[in-house]
Design a protein around this motif. Structure first.
Motif, PDB file in Angstrom:
ATOM      1  N   HIS A 134     -10.190  -9.059 -14.980  1.00 57.54           N
ATOM      2  CA  HIS A 134     -10.011  -9.141 -13.530  1.00 57.54           C
ATOM      3  C   HIS A 134     -10.640  -7.961 -12.791  1.00 57.54           C
ATOM      4  O   HIS A 134     -10.484  -7.845 -11.577  1.00 57.54           O
ATOM      5  CB  HIS A 134      -8.521  -9.202 -13.196  1.00 57.54           C
ATOM      6  N   LEU A 174      -4.993 -13.109  -8.871  1.00 60.50           N
ATOM      7  CA  LEU A 174      -4.543 -12.062  -9.778  1.00 60.50           C
ATOM      8  C   LEU A 174      -3.038 -12.107  -9.988  1.00 60.50           C
ATOM      9  O   LEU A 174      -2.539 -11.690 -11.040  1.00 60.50           O
ATOM     10  CB  LEU A 174      -4.959 -10.691  -9.245  1.00 60.50           C
ATOM     11  N   ARG A 205      -0.153 -12.226 -17.987  1.00 68.05           N
ATOM     12  CA  ARG A 205      -0.375 -11.060 -18.829  1.00 68.05           C
ATOM     13  C   ARG A 205       0.949 -10.355 -19.137  1.00 68.05           C
ATOM     14  O   ARG A 205       1.202  -9.949 -20.276  1.00 68.05           O
ATOM     15  CB  ARG A 205      -1.337 -10.085 -18.138  1.00 68.05           C
ATOM     16  N   VAL A 223      -4.184  -2.029 -15.148  1.00 69.63           N
ATOM     17  CA  VAL A 223      -3.068  -2.961 -15.266  1.00 69.63           C
ATOM     18  C   VAL A 223      -3.566  -4.401 -15.328  1.00 69.63           C
ATOM     19  O   VAL A 223      -3.079  -5.212 -16.116  1.00 69.63           O
ATOM     20  CB  VAL A 223      -2.091  -2.774 -14.078  1.00 69.63           C
ATOM     21  N   LEU A 224      -4.563  -4.713 -14.520  1.00 64.50           N
ATOM     22  CA  LEU A 224      -5.077  -6.074 -14.476  1.00 64.50           C
ATOM     23  C   LEU A 224      -5.867  -6.429 -15.727  1.00 64.50           C
ATOM     24  O   LEU A 224      -5.935  -7.593 -16.115  1.00 64.50           O
ATOM     25  CB  LEU A 224      -5.955  -6.269 -13.237  1.00 64.50           C
ATOM     26  N   MET A 236      -1.516 -11.930 -13.493  1.00 57.98           N
ATOM     27  CA  MET A 236      -0.641 -10.820 -13.832  1.00 57.98           C
ATOM     28  C   MET A 236       0.661 -11.320 -14.458  1.00 57.98           C
ATOM     29  O   MET A 236       1.172 -10.734 -15.412  1.00 57.98           O
ATOM     30  CB  MET A 236      -0.334 -10.013 -12.563  1.00 57.98           C
ATOM     31  N   TYR A 237       1.183 -12.418 -13.928  1.00 57.78           N
ATOM     32  CA  TYR A 237       2.402 -12.982 -14.514  1.00 57.78           C
ATOM     33  C   TYR A 237       2.152 -13.434 -15.956  1.00 57.78           C
ATOM     34  O   TYR A 237       2.985 -13.226 -16.838  1.00 57.78           O
ATOM     35  CB  TYR A 237       2.902 -14.161 -13.676  1.00 57.78           C
ATOM     36  N   MET A 297       0.548  -6.861  -6.432  1.00 58.02           N
ATOM     37  CA  MET A 297      -0.546  -7.796  -6.186  1.00 58.02           C
ATOM     38  C   MET A 297      -0.735  -8.058  -4.693  1.00 58.02           C
ATOM     39  O   MET A 297      -1.818  -8.407  -4.238  1.00 58.02           O
ATOM     40  CB  MET A 297      -0.293  -9.125  -6.909  1.00 58.02           C
ATOM     41  N   VAL A 301       5.804  -7.126  -9.317  1.00 58.99           N
ATOM     42  CA  VAL A 301       4.511  -7.802  -9.419  1.00 58.99           C
ATOM     43  C   VAL A 301       4.044  -8.293  -8.052  1.00 58.99           C
ATOM     44  O   VAL A 301       2.874  -8.162  -7.690  1.00 58.99           O
ATOM     45  CB  VAL A 301       4.597  -8.979 -10.419  1.00 58.99           C
TER      46      VAL A 301
END
Length: 571
Positions: free
Chosen positions: A13, A85, A92, A8-9, A89-90, A125, A121
């Motif tokens: 990352h 992250l 991505r 997912v990351l 993540m936000y 995280m 999220v």
């Protein structure tokens, strides 16, 4: 879970996550090994010369100090990695959502994405920052202690080892129960979020119907179902917690009985038994916490799986070697497109030479707005081709394609910010003079003069603090500032009052000057001035030509013109 988290990351990352997991694992192992030093300490204390315990006590203190430093560093690294992250993540997720085809955004996606982008999220995280360390410790520290037990006394070590499959079985069983409950709770959360949005958006309708003081039954029902689902999720954890407690207590009791038996038989000393029991006690604490921590980790894993499913949804493919179109003409060749089970366009072909205007008219549901969306590549066609400048849009890079197109929709969405910020979305690096010129051409300056704060006035979420006509002027100013060679218009004046319609019409005329234009309209003020008009019905072009030619044919367009004729059409 770690593999899914890394997927997912993304690759960028992966390294900090692996480094964090490795440090947390080493910390947990050092904790377990430090407890192993209690055996020689207690053996010396209960032996003939207690002073022999001093070196072991110093070693124990040193091991605890090393563990404390490692724990501090690993916890700090986990927190820093988690927060870093979270930002990545936000970004991505936002970038991926922006690349998905519009067809993916069905009605139910609004609530689902809102829950996922906020709670989902943060929860996933937060695992790295708050749960990963305790979870690894709850697994690795007891495992290390069991290995130590085996080294000091194989009988007691085997007795402790018996508990491992029992603990694993309970965790697996509890995990499945929680997963089922989480899936149900997530579905209820998504529905409730959608109902909340619906309730807020429906306020004008509810108040017009005299129901502003009444409860909204659909929202109440969804919240009650969410409450029941949350209760079931909590109750699903209890059997696992109780079962784990029983297993841990039974293991401790079995070690006590076996240790007493071995000590009475002379196979082991009392100091060793006491030390093993101390080690068993240190096993109990992390194992008992495993139920609570494991439940939170599994809940986060469910959110992670949903996040993974979104990120694995295929976006519109990008050309490996994008082609830059030279011209600005438009062409649709034998285009077929389905939306779900419905065929929207069927073998549609038309062309718009560079600098010309095409007006697309027809009844509702004919596929007019879909035609514009295909030109902008919001979707990919099922068959045929859409070309810009003679190049298939699938062979043009997304940024290059969007740079050539300005779109003005019927329903304008403005971001919660100032008027100037919303206009500058067209071209963020534009000078102040260019922004003011675009506003003047769209007659937005008239609106700005009467707004408290002028250019700095806040438009509210979605532009709620402005009227429909004012929002449309902001949209036109934004398109003028972008200065793209192709303009797509989607019924931009269909719901405006006469004053705003006149202002917007002036702005639209300036926007269309010397550009390739495709406009969808019901009102005929601008349609009859188009270079060519295409009448669309049933996903096909049934008539095509200039305004006077189509009227002379007395066909579908002529009937449509007569039915939709308004005083404004004679201007």
């Amino acid at each position: 879970m770690i593999r899914m988290l890394l997927r997912v990351l993304g690759h960028d990352h992966a390294r900090p996550v692996r480094r964090t997991v490795a440090l947390m694992t080493i910390t947990a192992i050092v904790e377990g090994l430090s407890y192993a030093l209690l055996v020689p300490v207690l053996r010396a204390l209960f032996g003939s010369d207690p002073e022999d315990a001093l070196p072991w006590l110093i070693a124990f203190g040193g091991a605890v100090a090393v563990y404390a430093v490692l724990r501090y560093v690993s916890d700090l690294l986990g927190f820093r990695t988690g927060t870093a992250l979270l930002r990545g993540m936000y970004h991505r997720l936002g970038d991926h959502l922006a690349r998905l085809p519009l067809g993916w955004y069905s009605t139910g996606r609004v609530g689902e994405v809102s829950v996922l982008a906020s709670q989902g999220v943060l929860q996933t995280m937060g695992v790295i920052a708050h749960l990963l360390g305790p979870y690894i410790s709850a697994l690795a520290t007891p495992a290390t202690i069991v290995v130590v037990m085996l080294a000091f006394n194989w009988q007691l070590g085997l007795a402790a080892l018996v508990a491992v499959p029992l603990v694993a079985a309970i965790q697996i069983w509890t995990g499945r129960s929680i997963a089922a409950g989480d899936a149900d709770r997530h579905e209820r959360e998504t529905e409730a979020a959608g109902r909340v949005v619906e309730y807020l958006q429906a306020q004008p309708v509810l108040r017009a119907g005299g129901r502003s003081v009444q409860r909204f039954a659909l929202l109440d029902d969804s919240l009650r179902e969410l409450q029941r689902a949350s209760r079931r999720t909590v109750l699903s954890v209890l059997p696992g917690m109780i079962g784990l407690t029983v297993v841990v207590q039974a293991m401790f009791t079995a070690l006590l009985v076996l240790g007493t038996y071995l000590a009475l038989g002379g196979a082991i000393g009392a100091a060793e038994v006491l030390a093993i029991l101390v080690l068993a006690g240190r096993c109990a604490d992390p194992l008992l916490s495993l139920a609570d921590i494991g439940g939170k980790v599994r809940s986060a894993r469910s959110e992670l799986a949903r996040l993974d499913a979104v990120l694995r949804t295929e976006p519109l493919p990008e050309a490996p070697e994008p082609i830059q179109p030279v011209g600005h003409g438009l062409e649709l060749e034998s285009v077929a497109f389905r939306h779900g089970d419905r065929r929207v366009l069927d073998g549609l072909s038309l062309s718009v030479p560079e600098g010309h205007r095409l007006a697309v008219v027809g009844p509702s549901g004919a596929g007019k707005s879909t035609l514009l969306q295909l030109l902008a590549r919001f979707y990919d066609v099922d068959a045929g081709a859409v070309r810009v400048g003679g190049v298939d849009v699938r062979a043009i890079g997304t940024e290059a394609l969007m740079a050539k197109i300005s779109i003005v929709f019927q329903d304008v969405y403005l971001f919660d910010g100032t008027v100037e910020e919303n206009v500058r979305l067209g071209r963020p690096d534009a000078s102040e003079a260019e922004v003011r010129a675009a506003a003047s051409a769209a007659r937005l300056d008239e609106v700005i003069e009467r707004l408290p704060g002028g250019w700095a006035a806040n438009v509210g979420e979605g532009g709620a603090l402005l009227s429909g006509g004012e929002r449309q002027r902001v949209s036109i100013a934004r398109a003028l500032l972008k200065n793209a060679p192709i303009v797509l218009l989607d019924e931009v004046t269909s719901s405006l009052d006469p004053v705003n319609e006149a202002a917007v019409h002036d702005g639209i005329e300036r926007l269309m000057a010397d550009r390739t234009v495709v406009m969808v309209a019901h009102r005929m003020r601008t349609v009859r001035r188009a270079d060519r008009i295409a009448f669309l019905d049933g996903g096909r072009i049934v008539e095509e030509g200039r305004h006077d030619e189509l009227l002379h044919r007395a066909g579908r367009y002529a009937d449509f013109w007569s039915a939709s004729l308004t005083p404004a059409a004679h201007d």
